[in-house]
Enzyme design. Structure first.
Site, PDB file in Angstrom:
ATOM      1  N   ASP A 152     -21.482  75.868  79.975  1.00 59.24           N
ATOM      2  CA  ASP A 152     -22.511  75.178  79.204  1.00 59.24           C
ATOM      3  C   ASP A 152     -23.774  76.037  79.112  1.00 59.24           C
ATOM      4  O   ASP A 152     -24.166  76.697  80.074  1.00 59.24           O
ATOM      5  CB  ASP A 152     -22.823  73.838  79.884  1.00 59.24           C
ATOM      6  CG  ASP A 152     -23.777  72.986  79.088  1.00 59.24           C
ATOM      7  OD1 ASP A 152     -23.519  72.769  77.897  1.00 59.24           O
ATOM      8  OD2 ASP A 152     -24.782  72.534  79.670  1.00 59.24           O
ATOM      9  N   GLU A 180     -20.277  78.483  75.689  1.00 59.32           N
ATOM     10  CA  GLU A 180     -20.951  77.536  74.800  1.00 59.32           C
ATOM     11  C   GLU A 180     -22.212  78.231  74.309  1.00 59.32           C
ATOM     12  O   GLU A 180     -23.262  78.167  74.946  1.00 59.32           O
ATOM     13  CB  GLU A 180     -21.264  76.236  75.544  1.00 59.32           C
ATOM     14  CG  GLU A 180     -21.790  75.109  74.665  1.00 59.32           C
ATOM     15  CD  GLU A 180     -23.294  75.163  74.475  1.00 59.32           C
ATOM     16  OE1 GLU A 180     -23.742  75.583  73.382  1.00 59.32           O
ATOM     17  OE2 GLU A 180     -24.023  74.812  75.407  1.00 59.32           O
ATOM     18  N   ASP A 188     -21.648  65.894  71.932  1.00 61.67           N
ATOM     19  CA  ASP A 188     -23.061  65.703  71.590  1.00 61.67           C
ATOM     20  C   ASP A 188     -23.274  65.414  70.106  1.00 61.67           C
ATOM     21  O   ASP A 188     -24.393  65.104  69.696  1.00 61.67           O
ATOM     22  CB  ASP A 188     -23.877  66.943  71.972  1.00 61.67           C
ATOM     23  CG  ASP A 188     -24.158  67.030  73.464  1.00 61.67           C
ATOM     24  OD1 ASP A 188     -24.187  65.972  74.124  1.00 61.67           O
ATOM     25  OD2 ASP A 188     -24.336  68.144  73.971  1.00 61.67           O
TER      26      ASP A 188
END
Length: 519
Positions: free
Chosen positions: A320, A367, A420
C-alpha cells in the site's frame, strides 16, 4: 550467519554489498482474480469469517477459473472498522474466526451458537462483536481446560514461533480494555514500559492473557487451513500491507523508538498527502511517521519481521502507498490538515535490498496510484514490481489514459476499481456525459451491463493480472461500495448473498477467463 537479538528486535544480516539489480521478484503468470474481504462473506455471526462461507467462496473461484483471491489487511481493527487501521501489524482479527469451525473441532458446543445472527446485507459490527466475542472467549477457555495433547502441543509451538509479538500484543489489548483509552494515557510505568510495571500487569492479567493467546492461535490455525484449501484448489492469496501503522497500536507502544514521537509519546510528525485536485486541504491520515534512520541502523529488522509475517500468510503482497517508500508527506502533528507539510525522502531501494537479503524473492505488487514522480517509477522498475492500473481512472484527460488498456504493459495489475472506489456501476451512474461518451466509444455497450464492459476490457488486456471487485462481477450499484476514503464512518459493511452468484454468471466469468487465456 545467524541473526542477533538486540533489545526487543531480531537483527538480521543485510549484506549491504549486494546490488539491487540482482533482486528477484516472484513473477505473475497471466491470470485473473476477485477482490473480496472476508468480512463480506455471508457467514453466521453477523460478519464474514473464515468458516464454511469462505470455503464455498474458494469453490466459486475455482469453478469460475479465478486464480487469485485478493483480501485486505487481516489485523484487528479500530472503532472505525478499517482494515488499514489496526492495533497490530502482526495479529489477526478475532472477528474473522469462525465459531462454526470451532464447534466442529469441539472447542465449544454447537448449541451455544443457536442465537448467532444470520448474514445480512450489511455488517453490523457492534452487534456482531456482542454476539461473537463472549463465545470466542468461552471457546478459548474450554481449550485451555480440555484441549487434547496434540492441540496443546500445536498451541505451544505457535507461542514459540510468534511470542516475539504475541506477548506484547495480548498485554496491550488487555490493558487497552482495562483503561479504555489510548496507551499514552495509561499509568506512567505502563505507558513507558517500565519492566516492573509490565511484570506486575502480566501476573495480574495472566488469565485474560491466556484467553487472548488462544484466540490468536485459533485465528492463525483457521487461516492456515483455509489457505491450504486455496492451494488445493490452485487459488493464490493476494494480501495487503499498509505502509503505516496506528499510533494507538501494540507496534508503537512496543517500539516507540522507531517512530517520530514527542516526549509525552504523542505523535510529533504524522502521515498524509498534500492538497490536490480532489482536496484543497489534502489528507491528514494521522499515523506516526517512521524514524527511518533508526530503522536503518537496526538493519530494517522490524520491517523484515513484518514482511516475513505477511509472506507466511499470503502468496503475493500488495504494498500500500508504494510512493511513500521514495518520498512521503510529513505533517507536524499540531496541524489539523495536510496543507502545511513537506516532502521527505523515504528509505528507497535500501529497504528492499535488506528485505531481499533476508527473505529472498519478493512477491510484491506496488500500489503506485497517485502522482508518480520519476523516482517512484525508477524504483518500481528497478525492483521489477508490477504496478496498478484502474480502469475507472482512465477518462477525463489524456493524462489519465495510462489506465486504459492500449497503454498497459504486461508487468502490471489492472482493476476495474478498488475497495476505495465506487462500484463500476455506481461510477457509471454518476459519470459525466463526457466520461460516458469516452467509455462507450472505447468499450461499447455490453448486454450484461456496463461493469462487464470494463471486466471484458481488463480480461482481454496484456496485463499479467486483472482483479475484479466482486461487486463489479455482480453488477451492483454504489450502495454496495466498500469504502469512502474521506468518510471515516459507515464503511466496510457490504456483504453479498449466494443467490447473487447463479450458475450462468459463474460460467460467464469462467468462459471469459478461458478465452482470454488467463488459465
Amino acid at each position: 550467519m545467524a541473526g542477533v537479538l538486540v533489545g526487543r528486535l531480531i537483527f538480521l544480516p543485510s549484506f549491504l554489498a549486494s546490488v539491487l539489480q540482482l533482486l528477484t521478484v516472484m513473477k505473475l503468470t497471466r491470470s485473473s482474480g476477485i477482490l473480496l474481504h472476508p468480512t463480506s462473506l455471508p457467514s453466521r455471526g453477523g460478519i464474514g469469517d473464515l468458516g464454511p462461507a469462505a470455503y464455498r467462496f474458494v469453490n466459486f473461484l475455482a469453478e469460475a477459473r479465478q486464480k487469485i483471491w485478493q483480501v485486505l489487511p487481516l489485523g484487528p481493527v479500530d472503532s472505525h472498522q478499517s482494515p488499514y487501521s489496526a492495533s497490530s501489524a502482526f495479529a489477526g482479527n478475532p472477528m474473522l474466526i469462525s465459531l462454526e469451525r470451532l464447534a466442529e473441532q469441539h472447542w465449544i458446543e454447537a448449541r451455544r451458537l443457536d442465537h448467532l445472527p444470520a448474514a445480512s446485507e450489511d455488517v453490523a459490527f457492534n452487534d456482531a462483536a456482542v454476539a461473537k466475542i463472549p463465545l470466542l472467549r468461552e471457546a478459548a477457555g474450554n481449550f485451555l481446560q480440555y484441549a487434547p495433547e496434540y492441540l496443546r502441543h500445536s498451541f505451544e509451538e505457535f507461542r514459540k514461533a510468534h511470542g516475539w509479538w504475541l506477548e506484547d500484543f495480548v498485554l496491550f489489548e488487555a490493558l487497552h480494555q482495562r483503561y479504555n483509552q489510548a496507551w499514552t494515557q495509561w499509568p506512567h510505568g505502563l505507558a513507558r514500559r517500565d519492566e516492573k510495571a509490565l511484570n506486575d500487569a502480566r501476573n495480574e492479567l495472566e488469565p485474560d492473557l491466556a484467553i487472548r493467546r488462544v484466540i490468536q492461535f485459533a485465528f492463525f490455525e483457521q487461516w492456515k487451513s483455509l489457505r491450504a484449501y486455496c492451494a488445493e484448489k490452485k487459488v493464490s492469496i493476494l494480501g495487503d500491507v499498509a505502509i503505516f501503522v496506528n499510533h494507538d497500536s501494540a507496534d508503537v507502544w512496543t517500539h516507540p523508538e522507531l517512530f517520530h514521537l514527542k516526549d509525552d509519546l504523542s505523535p510529533d510528525l504524522v502521515s498524509g498527502v498534500p492538497p490536490d485536485l480532489f482536496s484543497d486541504k489534502g489528507q491528514r491520515w494521522g499515523n506516526p511517521l517512521y524514524r527511518w534512520d533508526v530503522i536503518k541502523a537496526t538493519g530494517y529488522a522490524w520491517w523484515i519481521q513484518r514482511i516475513r509475517g505477511a509472506l507466511q500468510m499470503c502468496d503475493y503482497i500488495r504494498l500500500d502507498h508504494f510512493i511513500g517508500f521514495t518520498r512521503y508527506w510529513e505533517i507536524p502533528a499540531e496541524f489539523p490538515d495536510a496543507t502545511r507539510g513537506r516532502w521527505v525522502p523515504g528509505p528507497g531501494e535500501d529497504l528492499f535490498t535488506a528485505l531481499h537479503d533476508a527473505l529472498g524473492d519478493l512477491p510484491f505488487i506496488a500500489e503506485d496510484l497517485g502522482v508518480l514522480t520519476p523516482e517512484v517509477i525508477a524504483l518500481r522498475e528497478k525492483l521489477g514490481l508490477p504496478g496498478m492500473r484502474i480502469l475507472q481512472f482512465g477518462f477525463g484527460s489524456k493524462e489519465n489514459h495510462c489506465n486504459l488498456p492500449y497503454r498497459y504493459e504486461k508487468n502490471c495489475v489492472v482493476y476495474t476499481g478498488t475497495h476505495d472506489n465506487d462500484t463500476t456501476l455506481g461510477w457509471w451512474n454518476a459519470a459525466s456525459p463526457a466520461d460516458r461518451h469516452e467509455a462507450l466509444a472505447l468499450f461499447g455497450k455490453q448486454p450484461e451491463g456496463f461493469p462487464w464492459a470494463l471486466i471484458r476490457a481488463a480480461a482481454g488486456s496484456v496485463a499479467d493480472l486483472c482483479v475484479f471487485p466482486l461487486q463489479d462481477v455482480l453488477g451492483l450499484d454504489g450502495s454496495a461500495r466498500m469504502n469512502f476514503p474521506s468518510h471515516p464512518d459507515g464503511n466496510w459493511r457490504w456483504q453479498f448473498k449466494w443467490e447473487m452468484l447463479p450458475h450462468e454468471l459463474v460460467k460467464r466469468l469462467a468462459d471469459l477467463t478461458y478465452f482470454t487465456e488467463r488459465v
